[in-house]
Design a protein around this motif. Structure first.
Motif, mmCIF file in Angstrom:
data_model
loop_
_atom_site.group_PDB
_atom_site.id
_atom_site.type_symbol
_atom_site.label_atom_id
_atom_site.label_comp_id
_atom_site.label_asym_id
_atom_site.label_seq_id
_atom_site.Cartn_x
_atom_site.Cartn_y
_atom_site.Cartn_z
ATOM 1 N N PRO A 139 10.032 -88.496 9.436
ATOM 2 C CA PRO A 139 9.848 -86.956 9.608
ATOM 3 C C PRO A 139 8.416 -86.542 9.984
ATOM 4 O O PRO A 139 8.085 -85.412 10.233
ATOM 5 C CB PRO A 139 10.382 -86.372 8.249
ATOM 6 N N TRP A 140 7.255 -87.731 9.730
ATOM 7 C CA TRP A 140 6.161 -87.276 10.231
ATOM 8 C C TRP A 140 5.807 -87.848 11.586
ATOM 9 O O TRP A 140 4.639 -88.138 11.881
ATOM 10 C CB TRP A 140 5.091 -88.423 9.099
ATOM 11 N N PRO B 114 0.878 -94.095 5.368
ATOM 12 C CA PRO B 114 -0.224 -93.593 6.485
ATOM 13 C C PRO B 114 -0.261 -94.594 7.425
ATOM 14 O O PRO B 114 -0.217 -94.327 8.570
ATOM 15 C CB PRO B 114 -1.477 -93.531 5.689
ATOM 16 N N TRP B 115 0.090 -96.142 7.171
ATOM 17 C CA TRP B 115 0.081 -97.044 8.301
ATOM 18 C C TRP B 115 0.999 -96.943 9.104
ATOM 19 O O TRP B 115 1.085 -97.003 10.397
ATOM 20 C CB TRP B 115 -0.071 -98.158 7.576
ATOM 21 N N ASP B 116 2.223 -96.221 8.702
ATOM 22 C CA ASP B 116 3.482 -96.060 9.477
ATOM 23 C C ASP B 116 3.327 -94.866 10.524
ATOM 24 O O ASP B 116 3.696 -95.165 11.746
ATOM 25 C CB ASP B 116 4.824 -95.788 8.826
ATOM 26 N N ALA C 68 1.810 -93.509 16.123
ATOM 27 C CA ALA C 68 0.794 -93.095 17.247
ATOM 28 C C ALA C 68 0.539 -94.199 18.184
ATOM 29 O O ALA C 68 0.374 -93.976 19.562
ATOM 30 C CB ALA C 68 -0.544 -92.766 16.490
ATOM 31 N N GLY C 69 0.456 -95.392 17.881
ATOM 32 C CA GLY C 69 0.415 -96.337 18.733
ATOM 33 C C GLY C 69 1.603 -96.504 19.964
ATOM 34 O O GLY C 69 1.344 -96.769 21.004
ATOM 35 N N LEU D 102 -9.061 -99.485 18.228
ATOM 36 C CA LEU D 102 -9.098 -100.742 17.381
ATOM 37 C C LEU D 102 -8.135 -100.569 16.417
ATOM 38 O O LEU D 102 -7.316 -101.556 16.233
ATOM 39 C CB LEU D 102 -10.582 -101.042 17.018
ATOM 40 N N VAL D 103 -8.196 -99.474 15.483
ATOM 41 C CA VAL D 103 -7.403 -99.198 14.341
ATOM 42 C C VAL D 103 -5.699 -99.341 14.842
ATOM 43 O O VAL D 103 -4.897 -99.998 14.440
ATOM 44 C CB VAL D 103 -7.705 -98.013 13.643
ATOM 45 N N VAL D 104 -5.661 -98.240 16.020
ATOM 46 C CA VAL D 104 -4.373 -98.148 16.260
ATOM 47 C C VAL D 104 -3.793 -99.611 16.892
ATOM 48 O O VAL D 104 -2.690 -99.805 16.661
ATOM 49 C CB VAL D 104 -4.194 -97.002 17.394
ATOM 50 N N ALA D 105 -4.681 -100.338 17.665
ATOM 51 C CA ALA D 105 -4.133 -101.399 18.038
ATOM 52 C C ALA D 105 -3.864 -102.541 17.167
ATOM 53 O O ALA D 105 -2.631 -103.081 17.414
ATOM 54 C CB ALA D 105 -5.131 -102.096 19.102
#
Length: 428
Positions: free
Chosen positions: A49-50, A189-191, A196-197, A388-391
């Motif tokens: 849902p996010w 949050p990591w999901d 986003a990636g 870098l974080v999203v990758a």
């Protein structure tokens, strides 16, 4: 469209023929592609849902990258995009790595788009139809960038129309409700970052204009205006589409579908519109194929000019003023991959490569002097960190494959040092 070629331009340079409207259309065609029809599925599987939170994060990353690319393109209006910027601002190795990431990663994207086009037209004949699409896109690009802009204009209009039909069918042709088919899994949050990636793949095209910088009229003014305009339109469109899909069928249904928007429309009260959505997806894939082939070939041309790719790719057609050899070679490589490969994992691999490319764009923008800036320096720093974080959040196979890509590129860089030349023909 009037031919705006300057007769005084050297014959080995590309012609400046794209105005603001054409530039925005090329950017829209690059972003309004098959990603919006396919990416919601795996992104919803990650974020549930996010999903819209993942879209917002992807848009923030895209905006930071776009502003960096726009102001760099205004300072360095040359074909090649971040390959040129990183070379000028960070050094030869980083420039090569940017160009390498773009060319190899986008060749994977081209192959995926060709197969996506073929699959939406006919699942049984996906490969031969995909090969035909590659040939057609190559022919259009070969005849000149203004032909690309004209075809892109038609494609953008069709895709926007199909997406409008999709939103209408989802909102008015279904029992749209915020409580429809609730999510049963847990989301951290990591999901959301991972989603986003995956959604970033649907955005990766806004800086296509930067790679066409040598063909844009008044690039120092046009590109900084065109990139944010195109990105803003796409963010609004994607928000409407994903929001309507979540209300219509919920994240669970999106997460389990290979064609989430088409299946969501088919599950409503107007199932006959599903074929319209599928046709729109095919047209969108064709649009990405067309504009992306233009971007890859021009980056290859810029690298060949410095002998970081084979020098015979450094050729501009005397009549059409296009990098015809680079376009044909790119098309041949893509056709070979389409003929033999299953590229369902190519989206993750391409996303990693493109995020690397934009990380280097942001790093290059950090080197701009205050008088060269149109946006604050911290925005480029934010873009670098987020890339870098999203990758790193992408699936393990994508991260390991992407790191392998960078290692191979580094080896190629060192292997070609003895024959490399600089911008004016000197050994680099």
């Amino acid at each position: 469209m009037a031919d705006r070629t300057n007769p005084d331009e050297p014959p080995d340079r590309l012609a400046r023929r794209l105005g603001l409207g054409d530039a925005v259309v090329v950017g829209l065609a690059a972003m309004l592609g098959a990603g919006v029809f396919a990416a919601p599925g795996p992104a919803a599987e990650a974020a549930g849902p996010w999903l819209l939170a993942g879209l917002v994060l992807a848009a923030v990353v895209a905006f930071a990258n776009a502003t960096s690319s726009a102001q760099l393109a205004a300072r360095h209006p040359e074909a090649g995009g971040t390959y040129v910027y990183a070379r000028m601002r960070l050094g030869g190795y980083w420039g090569f790595l940017a160009g390498w990431s773009f060319v190899v990663g986008k060749i994977a994207s081209l192959s995926a788009m060709a197969l996506t086009f073929g699959s939406y037209v006919s699942a049984e004949l996906a490969r031969p139809i995909g090969l035909g699409a590659v040939a057609a896109a190559t022919a259009v690009n070969y005849l000149g960038v203004e032909k690309t802009a004209r075809v892109s204009r038609v494609i953008v209009a069709l895709v926007l129309g199909v997406l409008a039909v999709t939103v209408g069918a989802l909102v008015f042709g279904s029992d749209a409700t915020a409580g429809h088919q609730p999510w049963n899994g847990s989301v951290g949050p990591w999901d959301v970052v991972r989603s986003a990636g995956l959604l970033f793949f649907a955005f990766a095209g806004y800086a296509r204009l930067a790679t066409l910088g040598e063909e844009v009229v008044e690039p120092e003014v046009t590109i900084p205006r065109a990139i944010p305009l195109a990105l803003g339109v796409v963010v609004v469109v994607y928000g409407l589409v994903l929001g309507a899909a979540l209300l219509a069928v919920g994240p669970e249904a999106l997460a389990t579908s290979a064609a989430p928007l088409a299946d969501a429309v088919g599950a409503g009260r107007w199932p006959g519109l599903e074929s319209v959505v599928r046709a729109g997806a095919a047209v969108a894939a064709a649009g990405v194929l067309l504009s992306l082939l233009a971007g890859v070939s021009r980056t290859a041309l810029s690298m060949a000019r410095r002998r970081e790719l084979p020098g015979w790719l450094d050729a501009v057609h005397p009549r059409f003023r296009t990098p015809h050899r680079a376009e044909v070679v790119t098309a041949v490589v893509v056709a070979g991959i389409v003929s033999v490969a299953d590229l369902r994992d190519a989206i993750g691999f391409s996303s990693f490569a493109v995020l690397t490319y934009y990380a280097l764009a942001n790093a290059s923008a950090l080197r701009l002097a205050p008088e060269e800036r149109r946006w604050p320096r911290w925005l480029a720093g934010l873009g670098l960190v987020l890339c870098l974080v999203v990758a790193a959040s992408l699936p393990l196979v994508s991260v390991t494959g992407g790191l392998g890509l960078l290692v191979v590129g580094s080896l190629v860089w060192f292997a070609t040092r003895t024959r490399r030349i600089g911008p004016v023909g000197r050994a680099a």
